[in-house]
Design a protein around this motif. Structure first.
Motif, PDB file in Angstrom:
ATOM      1  N   ASP A 143      -9.527  -3.872 -15.505  1.00  0.00           N
ATOM      2  CA  ASP A 143     -10.181  -4.913 -14.706  1.00  0.00           C
ATOM      3  C   ASP A 143     -11.697  -4.848 -14.738  1.00  0.00           C
ATOM      4  O   ASP A 143     -12.373  -5.858 -14.970  1.00  0.00           O
ATOM      5  N   VAL A 152      -5.163  -6.214 -17.298  1.00  0.00           N
ATOM      6  CA  VAL A 152      -5.248  -7.012 -16.073  1.00  0.00           C
ATOM      7  C   VAL A 152      -4.088  -7.986 -15.969  1.00  0.00           C
ATOM      8  O   VAL A 152      -3.566  -8.473 -16.972  1.00  0.00           O
ATOM      9  N   GLN A 195      -5.890 -10.955 -11.739  1.00  0.00           N
ATOM     10  CA  GLN A 195      -7.080 -10.130 -11.963  1.00  0.00           C
ATOM     11  C   GLN A 195      -7.969 -10.742 -13.037  1.00  0.00           C
ATOM     12  O   GLN A 195      -9.205 -10.689 -12.943  1.00  0.00           O
TER      13      GLN A 195
END
Length: 448
Positions: free
Chosen positions: A20, A49, A53
């Motif tokens: 992320d 991710v 995200q």
């Protein structure tokens, strides 16, 4: 995928990432480059991710959904050979960078390779430099980081070209915040000890009780119950420690920019969110209750004027950093940010044939060690028998090495225990699981 001939006059820049914080950094960085055609590749690893995200990481950038591709590691070289980018930004933890570089080594024509770290990088760590030494350019975000990594490279005998950039997501707010939230930027491994995390939860709970009319917002990066992960593994989860909490203490998974728009101030131990807040004119407390040390990643705030205690947090005594510290740390004159000029120079040299490739050398230990390196990054995405065998042999050995480092780690100048310097010439002492759902010390990789 857009053929190169369809984008005349625009340099093609592709970022490759998984976790992320690196996705957020890479997207903001390539979005900040002038006159480019950007694309983001998300490689399938245990840290990749989620869609939610991804959207949070791309918030505030101009990167469109069609400019994002998810693919497996084995498809990287073919994708790059078809797309033929001028520049590839490899954004991930050190072992990820090394593994992706092996795929780039198969690409012809070979692009210019750029890497970097997604935020505050003081201390400059040994692993961060070693894993990126085959890149053509490593990006840093402050004068202080440039000095630190230059010193570190000299000490380690590395040839490391550094490019200075403004932290790409530290942008002024369009409208100054007039919010009332105390936003806490949570970190998975800072502080790391369970007792300290219990104490941290107590501080946040006390801040909420001190003024029930205003919120305390714990800004989180992942939802483990939905299968999401983040760059580092949180062994003692704040969400569990704060199950019993007042109504005005809430969790947030929204983009940091959205949270800061409603903030009275931001609290953190050492998160780069402090720099985002400063850029937006939001005052900060860098919590020093758990000490100031390289392992807490908060020596960067010494002399800033924003360090504060638990009592300051509860009383909401937020601070503004002094100008001298700001100029040296992340708020230099934008004219000093020459990273893109560096990239253009490297691209021109590569086109002339004057920039030799810097291939990743074969690992000592041969094919078995290479299989370990793949498995350590790809986890369950690597289904090879060699990877499983290498993990069975290598994981206990790595765990033993890391344990020895924590117990017998070298002290002195430039070590993790030396708070007077901005570098670590000694290896990292902590471990992070590969398989995040298995809390086993035998599945570990070395941190940057």
């Amino acid at each position: 995928m857009t053929p190169r001939g369809d984008r005349p006059g625009r340099m093609r820049v592709v970022a490759i990432a998984d976790a992320d914080s690196f996705v957020k950094w890479a997207a903001a960085l390539i979005d900040s480059a002038p006159a480019v055609s950007p694309h983001l590749l998300l490689v399938k690893t245990p840290l990749v991710v989620s869609v939610a995200q991804e959207h949070a990481a791309l918030s505030g950038t101009g990167i469109r959904p069609e400019a994002v591709t998810r693919l497996g590691y084995e498809g990287l070289a073919d994708w790059l050979m078809h797309d033929r980018p001028d520049v590839v930004v490899v954004a991930g933890r050190g072992p990820f960078v090394r593994l992706v570089m092996r795929q780039i080594d198969r690409v012809s024509p070979r692009p210019v390779v750029v890497s970097g770290l997604p935020g505050i990088s003081i201390p400059a760590q040994r692993g961060a430099a070693l894993y990126r030494r085959q890149c053509d350019l490593m990006i840093v975000h402050s004068r202080r980081e440039r000095r630190a990594f230059s010193d570190l490279a000299d000490r380690l005998g590395l040839s490391l070209r550094l490019g200075l950039a403004t932290l790409p997501f530290a942008r002024p707010a369009p409208v100054p915040s007039a919010g009332t939230d105390l936003v806490f930027a949570a970190q998975a491994i800072v502080p790391q000890e369970a007792a300290d995390r219990v104490a941290l939860a107590g501080i946040l709970r006390a801040a909420a009780h001190a003024d029930p009319s205003r919120r305390v917002v714990v800004k989180l990066r992942s939802r483990p119950d939905q299968g999401e992960t983040e760059t580092h593994f949180e062994r003692t989860e704040l969400t569990e420690l704060l199950r019993d909490r007042p109504e005005n203490l809430v969790f947030s998974y929204e983009p940091m920019g959205v949270a800061l728009a409603r903030a009275e101030g931001l609290v953190t131990v050492s998160s780069t969110a402090a720099i985002e807040a400063m850029a937006r004119g939001v005052p900060v407390i860098a919590l020093d209750t758990f000490g100031v040390s390289k392992s807490l990643l908060n020596t960067v705030f010494v002399g800033s004027g924003v360090q504060g205690s638990a009592e300051d947090v509860v009383a909401r005594r937020f601070r503004v950093a002094n100008e001298r510290w700001l100029r040296n740390n992340y708020f230099h004159d934008p004219a000093e940010s020459t990273w893109w000029a560096d990239v253009e120079e490297l691209v021109a040299a590569r086109r002339r044939g004057d920039l030799p490739a810097r291939p990743v050398p074969s690992p000592r230990g041969g094919l078995l060690h290479e299989a370990w390196q793949r498995k350590a990054v790809l986890g369950s995405e690597d289904r090879s028998a060699a990877g499983a065998f290498a993990m069975a042999i290598g994981a206990p050995l790595v765990w033993a090495i890391l344990r020895a480092r924590r117990i017998f780690g070298r002290r002195g100048a430039g070590s993790w225990s030396d708070a007077a310097t901005d570098i670590t010439v000694t290896p990292a002492r902590y471990q992070d699981p590969i398989v995040r759902r298995v809390r086993s010390p035998l599945a570990a990789v070395v941190m940057d």
